[in-house]
Motif scaffolding. Structure first.
Motif, PDB file in Angstrom:
ATOM      1  N   ILE A 145      58.564 -22.837 -41.006  1.00 16.88           N
ATOM      2  CA  ILE A 145      59.590 -21.907 -40.516  1.00 16.88           C
ATOM      3  C   ILE A 145      59.979 -22.260 -39.084  1.00 16.88           C
ATOM      4  N   PHE A 146      58.992 -22.569 -38.230  1.00 18.96           N
ATOM      5  CA  PHE A 146      59.314 -22.932 -36.855  1.00 18.96           C
ATOM      6  C   PHE A 146      60.100 -24.237 -36.803  1.00 18.96           C
ATOM      7  N   PHE A 147      59.734 -25.223 -37.631  1.00 16.09           N
ATOM      8  CA  PHE A 147      60.450 -26.493 -37.629  1.00 16.09           C
ATOM      9  C   PHE A 147      61.909 -26.306 -38.028  1.00 16.09           C
ATOM     10  N   ILE A 148      62.149 -25.481 -39.041  1.00 19.80           N
ATOM     11  CA  ILE A 148      63.529 -25.208 -39.458  1.00 19.80           C
ATOM     12  C   ILE A 148      64.282 -24.483 -38.347  1.00 19.80           C
ATOM     13  N   ALA A 149      63.652 -23.490 -37.735  1.00 22.42           N
ATOM     14  CA  ALA A 149      64.301 -22.743 -36.651  1.00 22.42           C
ATOM     15  C   ALA A 149      64.555 -23.642 -35.444  1.00 22.42           C
ATOM     16  N   TYR A 150      63.620 -24.532 -35.136  1.00 20.38           N
ATOM     17  CA  TYR A 150      63.795 -25.467 -34.019  1.00 20.38           C
ATOM     18  C   TYR A 150      64.941 -26.425 -34.307  1.00 20.38           C
ATOM     19  N   SER A 151      65.054 -26.853 -35.552  1.00 11.30           N
ATOM     20  CA  SER A 151      66.117 -27.782 -35.920  1.00 11.30           C
ATOM     21  C   SER A 151      67.485 -27.125 -35.837  1.00 11.30           C
ATOM     22  N   ILE A 152      67.550 -25.849 -36.163  1.00 11.16           N
ATOM     23  CA  ILE A 152      68.826 -25.136 -36.145  1.00 11.16           C
ATOM     24  C   ILE A 152      69.256 -24.779 -34.721  1.00 11.16           C
ATOM     25  N   SER A 153      68.312 -24.483 -33.858  1.00  8.67           N
ATOM     26  CA  SER A 153      68.661 -23.978 -32.527  1.00  8.67           C
ATOM     27  C   SER A 153      69.334 -25.063 -31.695  1.00  8.67           C
ATOM     28  N   ASP A 154      70.234 -24.597 -30.840  1.00  9.06           N
ATOM     29  CA  ASP A 154      70.923 -25.543 -29.964  1.00  9.06           C
ATOM     30  C   ASP A 154      70.218 -25.606 -28.617  1.00  9.06           C
ATOM     31  N   GLY A 155      70.445 -26.674 -27.912  1.00 10.97           N
ATOM     32  CA  GLY A 155      69.777 -26.869 -26.632  1.00 10.97           C
ATOM     33  C   GLY A 155      70.684 -26.654 -25.452  1.00 10.97           C
ATOM     34  N   ASP A 156      71.741 -25.877 -25.638  1.00 11.91           N
ATOM     35  CA  ASP A 156      72.679 -25.642 -24.538  1.00 11.91           C
ATOM     36  C   ASP A 156      72.018 -24.858 -23.422  1.00 11.91           C
ATOM     37  N   GLY A 185      64.008 -21.872 -30.907  1.00  9.51           N
ATOM     38  CA  GLY A 185      63.245 -21.974 -32.141  1.00  9.51           C
ATOM     39  C   GLY A 185      62.226 -20.858 -32.279  1.00  9.51           C
ATOM     40  N   ALA A 186      61.566 -20.522 -31.168  1.00 11.16           N
ATOM     41  CA  ALA A 186      60.589 -19.435 -31.194  1.00 11.16           C
ATOM     42  C   ALA A 186      61.266 -18.098 -31.495  1.00 11.16           C
ATOM     43  N   LEU A 187      62.417 -17.859 -30.884  1.00 11.24           N
ATOM     44  CA  LEU A 187      63.134 -16.607 -31.144  1.00 11.24           C
ATOM     45  C   LEU A 187      63.592 -16.515 -32.597  1.00 11.24           C
ATOM     46  N   MET A 188      64.131 -17.621 -33.118  1.00 14.24           N
ATOM     47  CA  MET A 188      64.570 -17.600 -34.516  1.00 14.24           C
ATOM     48  C   MET A 188      63.388 -17.419 -35.461  1.00 14.24           C
TER      49      MET A 188
END
Length: 109
Positions: free
Chosen positions: A50-61, A83-86
């Motif tokens: 779940i964290f890996f998917i959320a990290y992959s989706i999150s943007d780094g802006d 990623g942690a928030l998602m």
């Protein structure tokens, strides 16, 4: 050192002891039943996925005001926080869905 400093250091030690006991004691107890380690491992793997998917989706802006002092946020740290928030949001909705399903099945019985 006044009482506030002593209390803070004591609370740090107690939190550390609590974390160690929360991790070590279930491991000691699970040595009696090795099959329970499989469930724990499955849960940990699920959280990592779940964290890996959320990290992959999150943007780094990073906004310019947060890239400068005192925050010094980088793109990587922004992705980690996102990623942690998602992950927290996904786990919240999973827990909420579990509560709803449990209440519906209790009402039907």
């Amino acid at each position: 050192m006044d009482i506030t400093d002593i209390s803070l250091y004591l609370s740090y030690v107690l939190v550390l002891v609590g974390i160690i006991l929360a991790v070590v004691m279930p491991l000691i107890k699970s040595l009696d039943d090795p099959k329970s380690l499989g469930k724990t491992l499955a849960a940990v793997v699920g959280l990592v996925i779940i964290f890996f998917i959320a990290y992959s989706i999150s943007d780094g802006d990073v906004l310019p005001k947060f890239a400068a002092e005192p925050f010094n946020l980088t793109e990587t740290s922004s992705k980690l926080v996102g990623g942690a928030l998602m992950t927290v949001y996904v786990l919240f909705f999973i827990a909420l869905a579990g509560i709803v399903v449990t209440e519906i099945t209790k009402a039907v019985k």
